[in-house]
Design an enzyme around this catalytic site. Structure first.
Site, PDB file in Angstrom:
ATOM      1  N   ASP A 164      -7.930   5.949  -2.317  1.00  0.00           N
ATOM      2  CA  ASP A 164      -7.109   4.810  -1.910  1.00  0.00           C
ATOM      3  C   ASP A 164      -6.558   4.117  -3.145  1.00  0.00           C
ATOM      4  O   ASP A 164      -7.240   3.305  -3.763  1.00  0.00           O
ATOM      5  CB  ASP A 164      -7.931   3.840  -1.064  1.00  0.00           C
ATOM      6  CG  ASP A 164      -7.034   2.800  -0.416  1.00  0.00           C
ATOM      7  OD1 ASP A 164      -5.853   2.676  -0.835  1.00  0.00           O
ATOM      8  OD2 ASP A 164      -7.494   2.118   0.523  1.00  0.00           O
ATOM      9  N   CYS A 220       0.806  -1.210   0.000  1.00  0.00           N
ATOM     10  CA  CYS A 220       0.000   0.000   0.000  1.00  0.00           C
ATOM     11  C   CYS A 220       0.845   1.269   0.000  1.00  0.00           C
ATOM     12  O   CYS A 220       0.496   2.250  -0.642  1.00  0.00           O
ATOM     13  CB  CYS A 220      -0.964  -0.005   1.169  1.00  0.00           C
ATOM     14  SG  CYS A 220      -0.152  -0.208   2.744  1.00  0.00           S
ATOM     15  N   HIS A 224      -2.173   0.553   7.031  1.00  0.00           N
ATOM     16  CA  HIS A 224      -2.459   0.882   5.632  1.00  0.00           C
ATOM     17  C   HIS A 224      -1.999   2.300   5.350  1.00  0.00           C
ATOM     18  O   HIS A 224      -1.764   3.087   6.278  1.00  0.00           O
ATOM     19  CB  HIS A 224      -3.978   0.759   5.404  1.00  0.00           C
ATOM     20  CG  HIS A 224      -4.373   0.768   3.968  1.00  0.00           C
ATOM     21  ND1 HIS A 224      -3.772  -0.035   3.040  1.00  0.00           N
ATOM     22  CD2 HIS A 224      -5.318   1.488   3.290  1.00  0.00           C
ATOM     23  CE1 HIS A 224      -4.323   0.180   1.853  1.00  0.00           C
ATOM     24  NE2 HIS A 224      -5.267   1.109   1.989  1.00  0.00           N
TER      25      HIS A 224
END
Lengths: 305, 671
Positions: free
Chosen positions: B488, B428, B472
């Site tokens: 995201d 991520c 994350h």
């Protein structure tokens, strides 16, 4: 033996052995409870007379064995001798084949000889040359021990002491009893003129009656508490064994029976407890036998409920 | 009870059953059962410390205990005193070398554990052994200095039981092991109400009592204030719990579970770091839309940020807010703490963001990631608005065949370039970082947000559990009139990461935390149950702090404000408990047999006249004593006692009606 026989026996014996009613009653209770009796005392206080009186009044065959350091097991149990006439060994029964035996100064003999008698006491039979011979019924041993002179003796080990149901001490008579004794006739002669007041069969009957005497759960609780107290007592090496517990109950039953009751009371147990426990318990520190004061303290720590 | 009484008598020194032992208690001849209890207690006390003690200390301890065991079972000779002395000296020197000093918790515990082993080897008298048992109990307590979890508390129960049993076996060598254990258990059970009273009422101390500054807060795992390639994927393999959340209503769907951590604005070409933000007591945005209420139970991470759900609304006085819309605690969170928070998932944030912040959010080092800049320029060409650029960058990344993986290749310089054009494999942080670089290169204010995403609802207690593996990174883009929008980039390549969590997204990789693997269903069920249990423990036992104590006491109607009142309450309740226990003991002793009850009443009545029965006195003997004391009623008294004796000890058939006995008893007149 219906109870009046026992009472007459105690009464008659009390006339011969003066001032020792309680000890006589304990000895008879021991007999009724099918136990063996240990008398620990100095010579001359009437140990032998007591044995004689019991044998005579109940009509039991009596044998006296004087224990000495050179006494052999065969001297007690008997010996097999070759018989020329039949060309076979024939067993000659020793003095142990009698209904009441006085084992005088038992701690003078060697352990081997002691154990020959004690085994016979326990098994109520004798094995000789591979043959088992039953001892007569009733079979009752009164052993005496002299506590004062221990030199050259073989003190009975604890496991052997456990075979004696009760231990009593006679002690000196009180003033009045001693006076009567000194003034009266010879005890031996008095005894010889005295007919039996009971019979072996009556004794057996009494023994059976004692065995059947009622014991309540509450009393069992009390006996157990008492046994537990001896086992948890920090002053003692170890407590009373289950065998001792059974003995205590049997003796208490006999005592209650002689008292004319059909049930056992805590008082009976309390009366017998010192006599059952005294020769079985030893102090933790130096291994001395437990003193009477400790036994009393122990009893007073257990509640009667 | 009687056993306890006897034991107490020993403990209070009134009788000394162990003195019998003293004469024989050479180390080698300690009663085997006592030795086994003692060894078990020692092992149970020392073993848990193996997790913290230096390995050699623990090994030496177990060696010493093993030697004691050999003495018990094999009859080996106890070691000579000189050797023990040498071992003790060596151990002390070893502890000094290991820790550099003798002070503080760790060297103290190490020394204690070693001394326990040595003590058991040289124990000769009952007193030594009692001291050893005390050492065992102390070591047991010392475990709590390291860890106060439910498992440790559960382990303390058998440990304490064994130590107590050892003590009891010492004073009651004739008893059986089961009885020892039973007595110990009974003692513990008797202590339980006192434990509860003291737990609830004893003044609580703020924070962990044993939080020594030197070693308490080092080496916590979790997020940091900077992010470089690889820093978050490191957390991906940790199944440790970061925090738990209990929602008042149903929890939000997984796609909305963004827990906000550090906001990273400054970028040096490789590492993202936080820019300073201002703090206030109220949020910097106007909360609008739906509101979610929840209680966050945060594990200690020694930082101030709270990982609040996007976007936090006003909360209690213990919470601060920053201009980048995070929630902060007043102090670093150094122990597990609870915060009552709320979130407005539909709020708009940063509508009137300051130009300085926006300028910082478009800054990009000139010499980094040339290929990304070129791409961004291409994507931005001809775009009419920032929104359009955003749409184009998203479209590009979605089509770029980027792979989401927990094991991305190592990237050093020009990380965004290497990720976007060469390796095309990333976690991520790679996605978020590359996206932010592209956007900034195109002139759109963008920043990286780190935190946690997702979480799993424990079906047992309904708590939402978020682990370190849920860590994350995502991005926020500022658009005029819309404020900061969450984007995201990871979801573009691996939407299942957002919807179903890390396990689903990385199912093929096989290097997940053991407990996250999907085929471990039964294990997961067991873990859920265990974690729910631990959570309950944490919430109600460890989380019982001064505030909650005050709250509880005021709810009970007593203000626990003054120490004197609290002490009075404690003393009063303890006394009441003692009374209850005493009453219970008396009740236990009460008898149910009516004959016996009548007898006890009679004895009590006589006792009022000073003629009480001694506890050991039999009925007939008592009757004789009474008759002697009250000669005019001698006959009646003897009859009462004899009748009682017959009813109590006689055969069932001879039992007279109870009433006759009671009547007889009532006819006795006291002097």
């Amino acid at each position: 033996m219906p109870l009046h026989h026992a009472n007459r026996l105690l009464e008659t014996a009390g006339r011969i052995i003066l001032g020792k009613e309680r000890e006589l009653r304990l000895a008879l209770a021991c007999l009724v409870a099918r136990g063996h009796l240990l008398i620990e005392d100095v010579p001359g206080v009437g140990k032998t007379t007591l044995a004689h009186v019991l044998a005579r009044l109940i009509g039991l065959q009596f044998q006296r064995i004087q224990f000495t350091s050179d006494l052999l097991p065969a001297d007690i149990l008997g010996v097999s001798i070759f018989d020329r006439a039949t060309s076979a060994f024939r067993f000659h029964p020793g003095p142990v084949f009698a209904q009441l035996i006085l084992a005088d100064e038992i701690n003078r003999a060697t352990p081997k000889t002691q154990s020959a008698l004690l085994e016979a006491m326990e098994e109520r039979q004798v094995t000789a040359d591979g043959e088992t011979l039953a001892l007569p019924e009733p079979f009752f041993v009164i052993a005496t021990q002299n506590p004062a002179h221990q030199i050259g003796t073989f003190p009975l080990p604890e496991s052997q002491l456990d075979r004696f149901l009760l231990r009593i001490r006679l002690g000196y008579p009180d003033r009045a009893a001693e006076r009567a004794l000194l003034m009266g006739e010879d005890r031996r002669e008095l005894l010889e003129r005295q007919p039996a007041v009971a019979s072996p069969a009556a004794l057996l009957e009494l023994q059976h009656a004692a065995q059947r005497l009622h014991v309540s759960a509450a009393l069992i609780d009390y006996v157990q508490a008492l046994l537990g107290a001896t086992r948890n007592d920090p002053e003692l090496v170890s407590g009373l064994s289950p065998r001792a517990g059974l003995g205590l109950l049997a003796a208490a039953r006999a005592w209650a029976l002689l008292d004319g009751r059909d049930h056992v009371l805590p008082e009976d147990v309390q009366t017998l407890f010192p006599h059952v426990a005294a020769h079985r318990l030893h102090l933790a520190g130096d291994g001395r036998p437990v003193p009477p004061a400790t036994l009393v303290r122990m009893m007073q720590a257990v509640a009667v409920r | 009870m009687s056993r306890i009484r006897a034991w107490l008598a020993v403990a209070l020194g009134r009788s000394h059953p162990a003195d019998g032992l003293a004469s024989t208690a050479q180390a080698a001849t300690l009663d085997r059962r006592q030795a086994v209890w003692l060894l078990a207690a020692a092992v149970l006390a020392v073993a848990p410390h193996g997790l913290w003690l230096p390995a050699w200390v623990h090994a030496l301890c177990l060696l010493l205990l093993g030697w004691r065991g050999l003495i018990v079972w094999q009859g080996t000779r106890p070691p000579p005193t000189l050797l023990l002395l040498a071992v003790a000296l060596a151990a002390a020197v070893g502890v000094r070398l290991e820790f550099g000093h003798f002070f503080g918790k760790d060297p103290g515990v190490a020394l204690l554990a070693l001394l326990l082993g040595l003590k058991l080897l040289e124990a000769r008298r009952a007193r030594d052994i009692r001291a050893a048992v005390l050492l065992c109990l102390f070591l047991q307590l010392a475990v709590f200095l390291e860890d106060q979890s439910l498992a440790v508390a559960a382990l303390a129960v058998p440990g304490t039981l064994t130590a107590l049993s050892a003590l009891i076996a010492l004073s009651d060598p004739a008893g059986r092991a089961r009885e020892h254990l039973r007595t110990a258990g009974l003692l513990l059970v008797h202590g339980l109400p006192f434990l509860l009273v003291f737990f609830v009422l004893f003044p609580r101390v703020q924070g962990p009592l044993w939080g020594l500054p030197a070693d308490a807060f080092s080496a916590r795992t979790g997020l940091s204030e900077t992010m470089s390639p690889g820093s978050i994927s490191e957390l991906g393999t940790s199944g440790a719990i970061a925090f738990r959340a209990a929602f008042a209503g149903p929890p939000p769907p997984p796609a909305q579970r963004y827990w906000r951590g550090p906001i990273l604005t400054d970028f040096d070409g490789r590492t993202w770091s936080a820019a300073p933000a201002t703090e206030a007591e109220t949020p910097f945005h106007a909360p609008t839309g739906r509101r979610l209420d929840y209680v966050l139970t945060l594990e200690a991470h020694n930082r101030r940020w709270l990982l609040a759900l996007d976007y936090p609304g006003a909360a209690g006085p213990a919470v601060r807010f920053t201009s980048d819309h995070r929630a902060l605690s007043l102090r670093p969170v150094q122990s597990r703490s609870r915060f009552t928070l709320n979130a407005y998932p539909d709020a708009r944030i940063g509508l009137d963001e300051s130009p300085a912040v926006l300028a910082a959010a478009t800054r990009l080092p000139a010499d980094s990631n040339p290929r990304s800049r070129e791409l961004a320029a291409r994507l931005a060409a001809g775009a009419s608005s920032h929104a359009e650029i955003l749409a184009r960058v998203i479209a590009h990344m979605r089509g770029a065949r980027l792979t989401y993986t927990l094991r991305p290749p190592l990237l050093d310089r020009h990380a965004a370039d290497r990720f976007l054009f060469d390796t095309q494999r990333g976690f991520c942080e790679h996605f978020a970082s590359a996206f932010a670089v592209l956007m900034r290169a195109a002139g759109v204010p963008t920043r990286v947000v780190t935190g946690y995403q997702g979480g799993e609802v424990n079906p047992v207690d309904g708590y939402l559990v978020v682990r370190q593996s849920d860590a994350h990174a995502w991005a926020e883009v500022w658009l005029d009139g819309r404020g900061w929008l969450r984007v995201d980039p990871t979801a573009l390549a691996a939407p299942e990461r957002i919807e179903d969590g890390l396990a689903a997204a990385l199912a093929a990789e096989g290097e997940l935390p053991f407990m996250l693997q999907a085929d471990m269903d039964w294990l997961r069920g067991a873990r859920h149950r265990w974690e729910a249990l631990s959570n309950t423990w944490n919430q109600y036992v460890l989380g019982y702090n001064p505030e909650r104590q005050r709250e509880l006491l005021s709810r009970l109607g007593t203000a626990g404000d003054s120490a004197a009142k609290l002490a009075g309450l404690l003393a009063g309740l303890s006394a009441a408990l003692l009374l209850v226990l005493y009453a219970w003991a008396v009740w236990q002793r009460r008898t149910t047999d009516p004959v016996q009850r009548a007898w006890e009443r009679f004895c009590a009545r006589m006792a009022r006249a000073g003629l009480g029965r001694e506890s050991w006195e039999g009925p007939l003997a008592y009757g004789e004593r009474l008759a002697a004391a009250l000669p005019e009623q001698a006959h009646a008294l003897r009859a009462v006692c004899a009748d009682y004796a017959r009813l109590r000890y006689g055969a069932a058939g001879t039992r007279d009606p109870l009433r006759a006995l009671e009547q007889q008893m009532n006819e006795i007149r006291l002097p």
